[in-house]
Motif scaffolding. Structure first.
Motif, PDB file in Angstrom:
ATOM      1  N   GLY A 117     -32.676  -2.803  38.322  1.00 53.86           N
ATOM      2  CA  GLY A 117     -31.760  -2.172  37.383  1.00 53.86           C
ATOM      3  C   GLY A 117     -30.656  -3.094  36.905  1.00 53.86           C
ATOM      4  O   GLY A 117     -30.183  -2.976  35.773  1.00 53.86           O
ATOM      5  N   ARG A 118     -30.249  -4.023  37.769  1.00 51.91           N
ATOM      6  CA  ARG A 118     -29.221  -4.987  37.378  1.00 51.91           C
ATOM      7  C   ARG A 118     -29.235  -6.162  38.349  1.00 51.91           C
ATOM      8  O   ARG A 118     -29.836  -6.095  39.418  1.00 51.91           O
ATOM      9  N   GLU A 120     -26.527  -8.955  40.148  1.00 50.94           N
ATOM     10  CA  GLU A 120     -25.129  -9.268  40.432  1.00 50.94           C
ATOM     11  C   GLU A 120     -25.033 -10.699  40.943  1.00 50.94           C
ATOM     12  O   GLU A 120     -26.001 -11.243  41.483  1.00 50.94           O
ATOM     13  N   THR A 128     -30.543  -8.848  43.259  1.00 50.12           N
ATOM     14  CA  THR A 128     -31.202  -7.829  42.441  1.00 50.12           C
ATOM     15  C   THR A 128     -30.918  -6.473  43.049  1.00 50.12           C
ATOM     16  O   THR A 128     -30.972  -6.295  44.271  1.00 50.12           O
ATOM     17  N   ASP A 151     -32.007  -6.770  27.884  1.00 49.08           N
ATOM     18  CA  ASP A 151     -31.444  -5.484  28.305  1.00 49.08           C
ATOM     19  C   ASP A 151     -30.985  -5.543  29.764  1.00 49.08           C
ATOM     20  O   ASP A 151     -29.909  -5.035  30.114  1.00 49.08           O
ATOM     21  N   LEU A 152     -31.802  -6.158  30.616  1.00 47.97           N
ATOM     22  CA  LEU A 152     -31.442  -6.272  32.024  1.00 47.97           C
ATOM     23  C   LEU A 152     -30.176  -7.100  32.204  1.00 47.97           C
ATOM     24  O   LEU A 152     -29.266  -6.732  32.953  1.00 47.97           O
ATOM     25  N   GLN A 154     -27.793  -7.624  30.052  1.00 53.88           N
ATOM     26  CA  GLN A 154     -26.635  -6.910  29.523  1.00 53.88           C
ATOM     27  C   GLN A 154     -26.173  -5.807  30.467  1.00 53.88           C
ATOM     28  O   GLN A 154     -24.983  -5.467  30.503  1.00 53.88           O
ATOM     29  N   ALA A 155     -27.116  -5.232  31.220  1.00 56.65           N
ATOM     30  CA  ALA A 155     -26.759  -4.188  32.190  1.00 56.65           C
ATOM     31  C   ALA A 155     -26.235  -4.770  33.497  1.00 56.65           C
ATOM     32  O   ALA A 155     -25.797  -4.015  34.375  1.00 56.65           O
ATOM     33  N   SER A 156     -26.264  -6.078  33.630  1.00 52.93           N
ATOM     34  CA  SER A 156     -25.925  -6.739  34.885  1.00 52.93           C
ATOM     35  C   SER A 156     -24.484  -7.239  34.885  1.00 52.93           C
ATOM     36  O   SER A 156     -23.836  -7.345  33.840  1.00 52.93           O
ATOM     37  N   ARG A 157     -24.009  -7.552  36.076  1.00 50.69           N
ATOM     38  CA  ARG A 157     -22.657  -8.086  36.229  1.00 50.69           C
ATOM     39  C   ARG A 157     -22.714  -9.611  36.225  1.00 50.69           C
ATOM     40  O   ARG A 157     -22.437 -10.280  37.215  1.00 50.69           O
TER      41      ARG A 157
END
Length: 330
Positions: A117-118, A120, A128, A151-152, A154-157
């Motif tokens: 999902g993201r 970090e 992951t 997309d991944l 952009q959803a990540s830190r």
């Protein structure tokens, strides 16, 4: 003695699998995280009753010395065979294209049915996050289709700069629908089981998997064009499959069907490609690779099996060089 670096690879298609194999040879601890129930990506094969149908890549060709060396080994091991073509052979995998990737991936740790999902980052590692599961790595490689990878990210830190956004945001893909039709009676398609010319509008190619000698029963794979697939993408599965069947009957004349299925590829063919075999984020030890990342001297301009293989090999060599240089400068 320093522990081997841990490399996480998101995506178990050809690029991810080849990169993983090469990094494993170089002594890294490598894991593939794959959201599907099998590695292979668009090297996809489906079992239908007693039949087998490829519904991703139909065949592959060879232009580079690197893939030629692999092909020689695969031929010797009985993993592939030449389908047709003397001057420019088309190769297929025995028992379906997915089986080739399964063979290459043997011995590589793979986490299936796990969707990240993201991602970090801290000063030294990347993590992951998939549901409640966290995995920690020294570096990562993302080989999902570029829009999914973007997309991944952009959803990540993670820190993405303007150059990262510009490079990743420009790439779009066209979709493809593939109808899989089991026939009651045998049928010949062209000279070798492939027709890609003189087809009804909307149909890209027609493959008879029995003539391709991977199916015990007559199974047709009907590939639709990107334009047609885009126009029908938001319509229901039943009506889309019915329309493909109507076009198939128009192409072949009346044929009796035993079963029918639909496969939807959202990211089938890149409209834009990178003219570099991989991309590294500017602020993290994270690379992106895949079939849309073409070698600088690749004149084809198209995503394909070979571009995915070469991208995987190139990015693996670069990740290895990155860590070896780090050791030298410590």
């Amino acid at each position: 003695m320093e522990q081997p670096k841990r490399i996480g690879i998101i995506g178990g298609g050809l690029a991810g699998t080849f990169a993983a194999r090469q990094l494993q040879v170089e002594g890294y601890e490598v894991e593939i995280i794959e959201k599907s129930q099998s590695v292979g990506g668009r090297m996809a094969t489906r079992r239908i009753d007693r039949g087998t149908a490829d519904h991703g890549a139909v065949f592959f060709t060879v232009r580079t010395d690197e893939l030629a060396q692999e092909v020689d080994e695969w031929l010797e091991r009985g993993l592939i065979r030449k389908w047709f073509g003397d001057d420019f052979p088309r190769y297929i995998a025995i028992n379906g294209m997915n089986q080739l990737v399964q063979s290459i991936a043997r011995g590589i740790p793979v986490h299936l049915n796990e969707q990240v999902g993201r991602i970090e980052a801290d000063a030294t590692t990347l993590r992951t996050i998939a549901d409640s599961r966290t995995r920690v790595y020294d570096a990562m490689l993302v080989t999902a289709p570029v829009p999914q990878a973007y997309d991944l990210l952009q959803a990540s830190r993670l820190t993405l700069d303007a150059a990262d956004h510009a490079a990743l945001g420009r790439v779009t893909f066209e979709p493809t629908f593939v109808g899989l039709f089991e026939l009651k009676d045998p049928l010949e398609i062209g000279e070798v089981g492939l027709a890609d010319d003189g087809l009804v509008p909307g149909m890209l190619k027609l493959v008879n998997n029995a003539e391709k000698e991977i199916s015990a029963t007559p199974l047709l794979s009907v590939y639709m064009t990107g334009e047609w697939s885009e126009a029908w993408y938001e319509k229901g599965e039943a009506v889309t499959l019915a329309e493909i069947e109507r076009l198939l009957q128009a192409q072949l004349g009346p044929v009796e069907l035993v079963s029918r299925q639909l496969k939807r590829w959202r990211y089938a063919q890149a409209r834009d490609v990178f003219h570099t075999p991989f991309l590294k984020l500017n602020h993290h030890p994270l690379w992106l690779a895949g079939d849309a990342f073409l070698d600088a001297d690749d004149a084809s301009g198209r995503t394909r099996v070979e571009s995915a293989v070469i991208s995987g090999l190139r990015v693996a060599a670069t990740i290895d060089a990155h860590f070896k240089q780090h050791v030298l400068t410590k």
